[in-house]
Every structure is written in C-alpha cells, then in structure tokens.
Scaffold this motif. Structure first.
Motif, short mmCIF file in Angstrom:
data_model
loop_
_atom_site.label_atom_id
_atom_site.label_comp_id
_atom_site.label_asym_id
_atom_site.label_seq_id
_atom_site.Cartn_x
_atom_site.Cartn_y
_atom_site.Cartn_z
N ARG A 26 80.93 42.21 71.64
CA ARG A 26 82.18 42.83 72.06
C ARG A 26 83.20 41.80 72.53
N LEU A 27 84.41 42.29 72.77
CA LEU A 27 85.41 41.41 73.38
C LEU A 27 84.89 40.97 74.74
N SER A 30 87.69 38.31 80.84
CA SER A 30 88.69 37.24 80.97
C SER A 30 88.30 36.27 82.07
N LYS A 31 88.36 34.99 81.74
CA LYS A 31 88.09 33.95 82.74
C LYS A 31 89.17 33.95 83.82
N LEU A 32 90.40 34.28 83.43
CA LEU A 32 91.51 34.18 84.37
C LEU A 32 91.77 35.47 85.13
N ASP A 33 91.66 36.59 84.45
CA ASP A 33 92.11 37.85 85.05
C ASP A 33 90.99 38.70 85.65
N ASP A 91 86.20 30.42 76.43
CA ASP A 91 86.97 29.43 77.20
C ASP A 91 86.31 29.13 78.55
N SER A 93 83.76 27.12 79.94
CA SER A 93 82.96 26.00 79.44
C SER A 93 81.58 26.00 80.13
N ILE A 149 88.50 20.04 86.76
CA ILE A 149 88.43 21.51 86.91
C ILE A 149 88.16 21.84 88.38
N ASP A 150 88.95 22.77 88.92
CA ASP A 150 88.74 23.24 90.28
C ASP A 150 87.73 24.40 90.24
N ASN A 153 88.62 28.06 90.86
CA ASN A 153 89.22 28.92 89.84
C ASN A 153 88.19 29.91 89.30
N GLY A 382 92.87 23.28 94.25
CA GLY A 382 93.44 22.51 93.15
C GLY A 382 92.63 21.27 92.82
N TYR B 53 88.79 42.61 66.28
CA TYR B 53 88.84 42.14 67.66
C TYR B 53 90.28 42.00 68.16
N LEU B 60 93.93 35.72 76.74
CA LEU B 60 93.00 34.92 77.55
C LEU B 60 93.17 35.26 79.03
N ARG B 100 96.07 16.58 85.52
CA ARG B 100 94.87 16.45 86.36
C ARG B 100 93.70 15.92 85.54
N THR B 154 97.56 26.24 92.31
CA THR B 154 96.09 26.19 92.20
C THR B 154 95.56 27.16 91.15
N ASP B 161 94.66 27.04 80.59
CA ASP B 161 93.32 27.35 80.09
C ASP B 161 93.15 26.79 78.67
N VAL B 165 90.45 23.84 77.36
CA VAL B 165 89.50 23.95 76.24
C VAL B 165 89.72 22.78 75.27
N LEU B 168 88.17 19.44 76.34
CA LEU B 168 86.72 19.27 76.46
C LEU B 168 86.20 18.18 75.52
#
Lengths: 396, 247
Positions: A26-27, A30-33, A91, A93, A149-150, A153, A382, B53, B60, B100, B154, B161, B165, B168
């Motif tokens: 499936r979809l 979200s990493k961000l939301d 996304d 990692s 990477i923080d 997050n 950060g 999809y 994202l 960064r 932050t 994002d 990626v 990497l």
C-alpha cells in the motif's frame, strides 16, 4: 475498551485469505506529516508478525500434528507482516528507521515495565530499557555526524536523546544475560503477553540491524551496527529466558495470538492516521479469528480450557505516548545496575563476573565504536551544527 | 598510507570478457529460455502500476505552518498578493538540509585528504577547511533566514527530504574507506553542482518575495559556492591528467 475474549470471535481464518499485491504494498505513511508514533506502531507490529511467523515455523519443525494448521495461519501472518512493514516509506533511510526502532524499544519497554506485576520481571524490563535508551543516543550521533540528519525529526520530541547505560558497558557473557523465567503455573496472563511482546520487538531489532549493518559504507557506522546488534542479541537472550521453557507449544501459541490481538487493539486505540487505524482494526479482527482457531486446537489436543492460560479480557492497551519522566527516573535510579547471572547488582558494591569482564575486555580491546561516534555529542534542535538554543526547549 | 590506485589494472570479473566460454553459455541459456510473459511492454506496465498509487497518494509531506505572529502576518500579505510563502520556506529548508549535509561531506573529504594526501594541483587542506567553514556559515545563514520569515529551521520541508534522499549516495561514496580522494571529490562535484543551481533559484525566489536584504546575503553565499565548484572541478581535472600521465 477491554476486549472480551470469550465473546469476540473476529474474522474466521478461512476468510483471511483476501490479500492481493496492491493491498499488500500500500501507499506508505509520511515521514514528515505522520506522527512518530504512527511509524513506531508500524515497526512494533512488524516485529509482532515476524515473531508470529518464526514461532509457527518452529511449530512446523517440531509438531507433526500441527503442521497443517500452522501453515494455514502462518501464511496470513506473513501477509499481515508484509502489509504492515511495507507501510514504511522509502525516504525513511535505514539510519532514520533505526532511530524509530530505538524509540519503539524505549517507549514500549517503559510502558511494559510500568505495568509488569512481577517485580523481578519489571526490573528485567527496566534494565533493558536503559540499554536501548543509550542506543538511541549513539545512533542519533551517527545520523547527525555522518549524514547531517537531526534524529528529532523522526522522534518528534517525544523521547530524550542522551546517554543511558553506556553501550560499551553492556557487553556481557551469555551466562549473565540469562534471567530467571516466570513459572507457568503461577504467572499472570499480562506477564506472559508482555514478555512475548518485548521478545518480538528485540528480535526484529536484531534482525533489522543484522540486515542493514553491511549496507553502510562508513567503517565506523558498520562497527556501530555490529556493536549494537550484539547487544540486541543479548536482549533476545534475556527476554526469551524470562519465558517458562516448560510451557506447552499450544499454551505458547495461545499467548502469541492473544498478544497479537492486544498489540493491534492497542495500536488502533492510539492511531491518529485514519487510513492506518483501519488496518489495525482489520488485523485485530484477523488475530481474534486466529486466536479462536488456536483455542479450538487447544481444547481438542490438550483437553483443557484455554482460559486457564488466557485472560477473559485483554489488558488495557499499550499507552503509545512519551514516557519521558519515567525513563529519566529509571535512568537516575538504575543506570549503575549490572548483572551477575540472573541477578541485578549495584556496580558500586559488586563486581561483575570474571567471564563478563573478560568477554567485554576482548570485544572492546580496540575501543568501543559507540564511544567513538558519540564522543562529545550533545543533541540540540537541528543537530549539533546548529547554534546552541538560547533556552532549554519545551517538551511535548 | 596510500591505497592501491583504482585506476591500476587488476582482477575485475564483472564483464563477460573475463569468462568468454561461460558468457557464451549464458547467452545460449537466455535465448533458449525466452521471455515470460512474451510480448507486452514493460514501461506500460510500470506506468499502470504507478497510476494505481498516484491516485489518492499524499505527497512526501507538506511545509509546516509559520511559527511566529510576524511570519503569519507576512504569509497573509503574501497570500493577498497571490504569493505562496510556503514555496520559499520549502526552498530555504532544502538549502538548509543540503548545507548541513555539505558540512559533513567536507568533514569526510578533509579526513580522506589527511589519510591519502593529494596530487599536484589537488586540494590543499586549508582550502578544504575554508570550504567547510563556508558551508557551516551558509547553514547558519539559512537558519537565520528561516526564522526571519517565521519558519521553523528545525523542520524537514519536502524539498529538504528530497535532497536528503539524493545525498545518501554521496555520503556512501565519501564515507567508504575504500574510495580515494579523487572519487570523493567526484561525489562532492555532484553536490556542488546541484548546490549552485539551488542557490540561484533561492536568490531569484527571495527577490521575488521582496526580501532584498536576504537576497543579497544569499547572493554572497552563491558566490562562495561558485568558487567551491570551480575549485572542485580544477582539482578533479588535475587529478585526471596526473593519473593519465597527460599533465
């Protein structure tokens, strides 16, 4: 909220063969939301399913009469695991996923330690908690210093990033990782369900680090994963050792299925993403159906009432929330604890065993990679390259 | 300390020429097996799968809301003027994440330089350290800039994002103990090329939003990045010529 296991029958196993490839892949979230705990639940439930599959493979390898039933249920578990694990986005990692894996270990173990009725086992859980807590700090330093990477997050400010029991001091001889198991004749269902949940979580963490460790190019990162994977192997050793090895296979299978129901019900209770919540609800019903099938087997083969093993109602759901204050208290009170055999000792008063000291000295003879990666590291919003915050940040 | 050079000839078994007899068998086997299913078009099937999809897919992620009253007020004015502040915030977040990571890329290059040394016309340690310092300055500039427009420096914006990626692979090349300084610099070239374009776009956008002072500071940063790019190209060219013996 309590689930009545006598009344809730779920979806019959024969109706659980309803997957297709689009359903399984499936979809992703979200990493961000999406909230950190949505990812955390995805990871935790993947671990639960991985354990279910491997346990039922063991049934097939040891019990001729149960091979067919195990194969039928196991195929569904496999597809459940696929659907769950495929919810993680590309996304995210490997090192970022690792951060959320450690968050699972910390927040889940904290909840379980708080609710564990057996004081000795609660101590076992708190002991493991402080070690995973340290791993988060080490991996956060790795993510920041190698990739920029923080880690927060991914953590969304729910879980502290600071040293725990130093990973360098966690290496113990196997004899000092074995604990005293609970007694199947006197154990509470909650203890059983919690022990299996943690075992599943640690086992999948070990498997994950063993798979992704060699995908890192950096030699220090490869060493860090090797070092922490070794502790995860110790944790699997610890958590499986608290389970009574004299439990019958069917007793254990009953607890497995009840544990799976409990985990999905808990996930559904706390899920903030409605699309994902529907999956947890669907799979809670599947697990109830699987539990029914195993209860039938238990009655037929052991000729006993399954409720000699199971609770009539499931325990309260896992609280998928920050346990910051609790973890800080455990850290303050117990970071100095070590083990001698199955016992916990104050390292200021009792020395660890010669076996453990030798074992640790050998592994750390060139230093500990988790020290190298985190030397001087103090997390800040950060990442450490950002200017120092003027005041201490607030907490969720 | 210097490892064997990757340009040296040696055992490499990836091509068919190292095992001509087996390669012939391979071709024969594949031809005998044929395709399954036969016919059809891969790209069509791929597109059909994607379409399933794309329908109903969320992006994202989205740009987080402004964090200050001032930022909210600015965003409101921009909205009245039909400008979308979120696009500017997304691009600032993108550059911030890249700078960064850029500092970390230079950390790795500096380490490789110390371990392997360079070549005539290659980078000096002081030059690499200067680049690294400037990447850090740019990171701090962007943190300031995001705060100025009321955004959270932050947070990971969707653009940030994407570049994370993309980066990497660059970290993988630079952090592998087996790669050489010239290979590391090639990864850095990819970073500097995209960084230059990123700054160009950010300068344009910032001017478009009327943030003249910020745009000026961004333009200065862009000039430094142009110098980085020129330097990396120069070092790599010198290496290729020295390695090939045509210097």
């Amino acid at each position: 909220m309590a689930v009545d296991l006598r009344r809730e029958k779920g979806v019959p196993v024969r109706d659980q063969y309803d997957f297709d490839w689009r359903d399984l892949a499936r979809l992703p979230v979200s990493k961000l939301d999406d909230d950190a705990f949505t990812r955390v639940r995805v990871i935790a439930l993947n671990g639960i399913e991985a354990e279910a599959v491997s346990f039922q493979h063991e049934i097939a390898r040891h019990l001729r009469d149960l091979r067919e039933e195990a194969a039928v249920i196991r195929r569904v578990e496999h597809h459940q695991q696929t659907l769950v694990n495929w919810l993680l986005p590309a996304d995210l990692s490997p090192v970022e996923t690792t951060i959320n894996y450690e968050q699972v270990a910390i927040e889940l173990t904290a909840h379980i330690a708080i609710h564990e009725p057996d004081p000795y086992l609660a101590q076992v859980h708190r002991f493991g908690l402080l070690e995973d807590f340290d791993h988060l700090y080490r991996f956060a330093a790795l993510a920041d210093r190698l990739y920029g990477i923080d880690a927060n997050n991914l953590l969304n400010s729910y879980t502290d990033i600071r040293p725990g029991r130093p990973t360098r001091a966690e290496h113990r001889h196997p004899h000092d990782d074995l604990r005293t198991p609970y007694d199947r004749g006197h154990v509470t269902p909650l203890t059983r369900i919690q022990a299996l949940t943690l075992l599943a979580s640690e086992q999948q963490t070990r498997a994950y680090y063993m798979n992704i460790g060699p995908t890192f190019a950096d030699p220090l990162a490869r060493q860090v994963y090797a070092e922490i994977a070794s502790i995860e192997e110790q944790h699997v050793t610890q958590y499986e050792s608290i389970i009574d090895p004299d439990e019958t296979w069917l007793e254990r299978w009953l607890v497995h299925e009840a544990m799976e129901v409990w985990n999905y019900v808990s996930a559904a209770a706390w899920e903030t993403n409605s699309r994902i919540k529907a999956i947890w609800q669907r799979f809670a019903d599947y697990e109830l159906g699987q539990l029914q099938a195993v209860m039938d087997l238990f009655q037929q083969i052991e000729r006993r009432d399954p409720f000699e093993v199971l609770p009539e109602t499931l325990p309260e759901p896992i609280a998928w929330e920050s346990h910051r204050q609790y973890v800080r208290q455990v850290l303050a009170d117990e970071v100095h604890l070590r083990t001698v055999g199955p016992d916990f000792v104050d390292s200021h008063q009792v020395q660890e065993t010669p076996d453990t000291l030798r074992y640790r000295q050998r592994l750390n003879m060139h230093g500990s990679p988790t020290d190298t990666v985190a030397v001087g590291y103090v997390w800040r919003p950060g990442g450490e390259l950002a200017p120092a915050p003027a005041v201490a940040g607030g907490a969720k | 300390m210097s490892p064997k050079r990757p340009q040296d000839p040696g055992a490499n078994v990836t091509g068919t020429a190292t095992a001509p007899a087996q390669a012939k068998d391979m071709i024969q086997g594949a031809q005998q097996g044929g395709p399954d299913p036969a016919g059809g078009d891969f790209v069509e099937g791929l597109a059909a799968t994607h379409l399933e999809y794309v329908r109903g897919a969320d992006p994202l992620g989205k740009v987080p809301p402004t964090t200050t009253m001032k930022g909210a007020a600015k965003a409101f004015i921009d909205m009245i003027q039909a400008r979308r502040t979120t696009v500017l915030v997304d691009k600032m977040g993108e550059r911030l994440a890249f700078e960064r990571t850029g500092v970390r890329l230079y950390d790795l290059v500096i380490m490789k330089h110390e371990l392997h040394g360079a070549w005539p016309g290659g980078p000096e340690a002081s030059e690499l350290r200067e680049h690294r310092r400037e990447e850090l300055d740019h990171l701090h500039l962007l943190i300031d800039a995001m705060k100025q427009v009321g955004a959270d420096p932050t947070a990971v914006t969707p653009g940030a994002d994407v570049v994370a990626v993309e980066s990497l692979g660059l970290v993988d090349v630079l952090s592998d103990a087996r790669t050489t300084l010239d290979q590391a610099l090639h990864a850095l070239l990819v970073a500097e090329l995209t960084d230059n374009d990123g700054w160009d776009m950010l300068v344009d956008l910032t001017e478009g939003f009327g943030h003249a002072q910020l745009a000026r500071r961004f333009r200065d940063a862009k000039q430094r990045e142009e110098e980085h790019l020129r330097d990396v190209r120069r070092w790599l060219t010198a290496h290729a010529k020295a390695a090939a013996g045509t210097a």
